[in-house]
Motif scaffolding. Structure first.
Motif, short mmCIF file in Angstrom:
data_model
loop_
_atom_site.label_atom_id
_atom_site.label_comp_id
_atom_site.label_asym_id
_atom_site.label_seq_id
_atom_site.Cartn_x
_atom_site.Cartn_y
_atom_site.Cartn_z
N VAL A 171 41.63 42.25 47.82
CA VAL A 171 42.06 43.61 47.45
C VAL A 171 40.85 44.51 47.25
O VAL A 171 40.82 45.66 47.74
N GLU A 172 39.82 44.01 46.55
CA GLU A 172 38.61 44.81 46.33
C GLU A 172 37.95 45.16 47.66
O GLU A 172 37.58 46.32 47.90
N ARG A 173 37.78 44.18 48.53
CA ARG A 173 37.06 44.44 49.79
C ARG A 173 37.80 45.43 50.67
O ARG A 173 37.21 46.39 51.19
N LEU A 174 39.12 45.22 50.84
CA LEU A 174 39.88 46.14 51.67
C LEU A 174 39.94 47.54 51.05
O LEU A 174 39.87 48.54 51.77
N GLY A 175 40.06 47.58 49.72
CA GLY A 175 40.05 48.88 49.06
C GLY A 175 38.77 49.63 49.31
O GLY A 175 38.77 50.83 49.65
N LEU A 269 39.85 29.87 27.05
CA LEU A 269 39.45 31.06 27.80
C LEU A 269 38.22 30.78 28.66
O LEU A 269 37.38 29.96 28.31
N ALA A 270 38.12 31.51 29.77
CA ALA A 270 36.95 31.44 30.63
C ALA A 270 36.75 32.80 31.29
O ALA A 270 37.68 33.61 31.37
N GLY A 271 35.54 33.06 31.76
CA GLY A 271 35.26 34.30 32.46
C GLY A 271 35.92 34.33 33.83
O GLY A 271 36.17 33.28 34.45
N PHE A 272 36.21 35.52 34.31
CA PHE A 272 36.87 35.69 35.61
C PHE A 272 36.17 36.78 36.40
O PHE A 272 35.91 37.86 35.88
N ASP A 273 35.87 36.48 37.64
CA ASP A 273 35.35 37.49 38.55
C ASP A 273 35.95 37.24 39.92
O ASP A 273 36.39 36.12 40.23
N VAL A 274 35.94 38.27 40.75
CA VAL A 274 36.58 38.16 42.05
C VAL A 274 35.71 37.33 42.98
O VAL A 274 34.50 37.24 42.81
N ALA A 275 36.35 36.73 43.98
CA ALA A 275 35.65 35.99 45.03
C ALA A 275 35.88 36.74 46.33
O ALA A 275 36.99 36.77 46.85
N MET A 276 34.86 37.42 46.81
CA MET A 276 35.01 38.21 48.03
C MET A 276 35.29 37.29 49.20
O MET A 276 34.65 36.25 49.39
N THR A 277 36.30 37.64 49.98
CA THR A 277 36.74 36.79 51.07
C THR A 277 36.62 37.53 52.41
O THR A 277 36.75 38.75 52.46
N ALA A 278 36.42 36.79 53.46
CA ALA A 278 36.27 37.39 54.78
C ALA A 278 37.59 37.54 55.51
O ALA A 278 37.62 37.98 56.65
#
Length: 279
Positions: A171-175, A269-278
């Protein structure tokens, strides 16, 4: 936006969580204090698991939750150890049953508060990334349901945090490809009937509110005279968009860009970040 809750732990009647706290989730459907909108009347849904059936039951309707007699009837008679409840405020898609949360696929449930910015521009490309074997199961028109099927495509069965990270990364990459500075706003809950995973993330790092309940042991120590706490198992937890009831010390804010697991396998709890995908 929307309001939602997850309950996991000692089996209880749904009404004990949905209606009895003051304020309750049903109160929030009419008078939310922390949501973007005060009123969340564009439909609602509940989903629950039982001990002897692997797949969850789902009940959804397009009217407001605060005056639905069928919801009250179900809540007064259904007991479950794990259930979702969601009250919807549409971000632009139609008010219809197939757009109400939670969504279900096999043993999985999913619900979301937030938005994919510019979804009308991103929808085709996001849908094209869904596994063709899953695509026909998408019934509605919401960004939330597409997010669910992307997470299933990216391995929700095997690695829920990784699958949600890959979905969010797409979603981040396409956005960004379409010139959208902040494509994603989300608090998400998903479950396979054994565990629940909850996520709080947004592109702006200013995510919608999300709270988890303190441990039962802590609450008993704080409130030794509250009788209903004595019947709860140690692993009982609630996660809510905004606090229920007025019990001091009951609620803790889920940190920005994090996820939680209930019951926890180690840390809650744990940290969360996006994983950019191709994709």
């Amino acid at each position: 936006m929307c309001r939602w809750l997850v309950y996991s732990g000692t089996p209880v009647l749904l009404c004990d969580v949905l209606y009895r706290p003051v304020p309750s989730l049903i109160d929030q459907s009419l008078r939310s204090r922390m949501g973007v909108e005060t009123t969340n009347g564009d439909g609602f849904g509940i989903g629950w698991y039982t001990d002897d059936i692997a797949t969850p039951a789902i009940f959804r309707d397009t009217g407001p939750a605060w005056n639905n007699r069928n919801l009250r009837e179900i809540a007064d008679h259904v007991r479950s150890p794990l259930f979702f409840a969601h009250i919807r405020s549409s971000t632009g898609t139609a008010v219809q049953q197939t757009n109400c949360h939670p969504f279900r696929h096999g043993r999985w449930m999913w619900m979301h508060n937030g938005v994919v910015a510019g979804f009308d521009r991103l929808r085709r490309e996001l849908c094209m990334a869904v596994d063709p074997a899953l695509f026909s199961r998408i019934e509605g028109t919401t960004d939330s349901e597409v997010m669910f099927y992307l997470a299933l495509t990216f391995g929700l069965d095997e690695d829920p945090p990784g699958a949600v990270a890959r979905m969010a990364g797409l979603v981040e990459r396409l956005g960004h490809d379409h010139g959208i500075e902040f494509p994603l706003q989300m608090t998400v809950a998903t479950s396979n009937g054994e565990r629940v995973w909850v996520f709080r993330y947004s592109s702006r790092r200013e995510s919608r509110t999300l709270f988890y309940s303190s441990s039962v042991e802590s609450l008993r120590a704080l409130h030794p005279d509250v009788a209903w706490l004595r019947g709860l198992s140690a692993d009982t937890r609630l996660v809510v968009s905004e606090p229920l009831g007025d019990l001091p010390g009951a609620w803790n804010e889920l940190p920005e860009s994090s996820y939680g697991v209930i019951p926890p396998d180690g840390e809650l709890l744990a940290g969360f970040d996006v994983a950019m995908t191709a994709h």
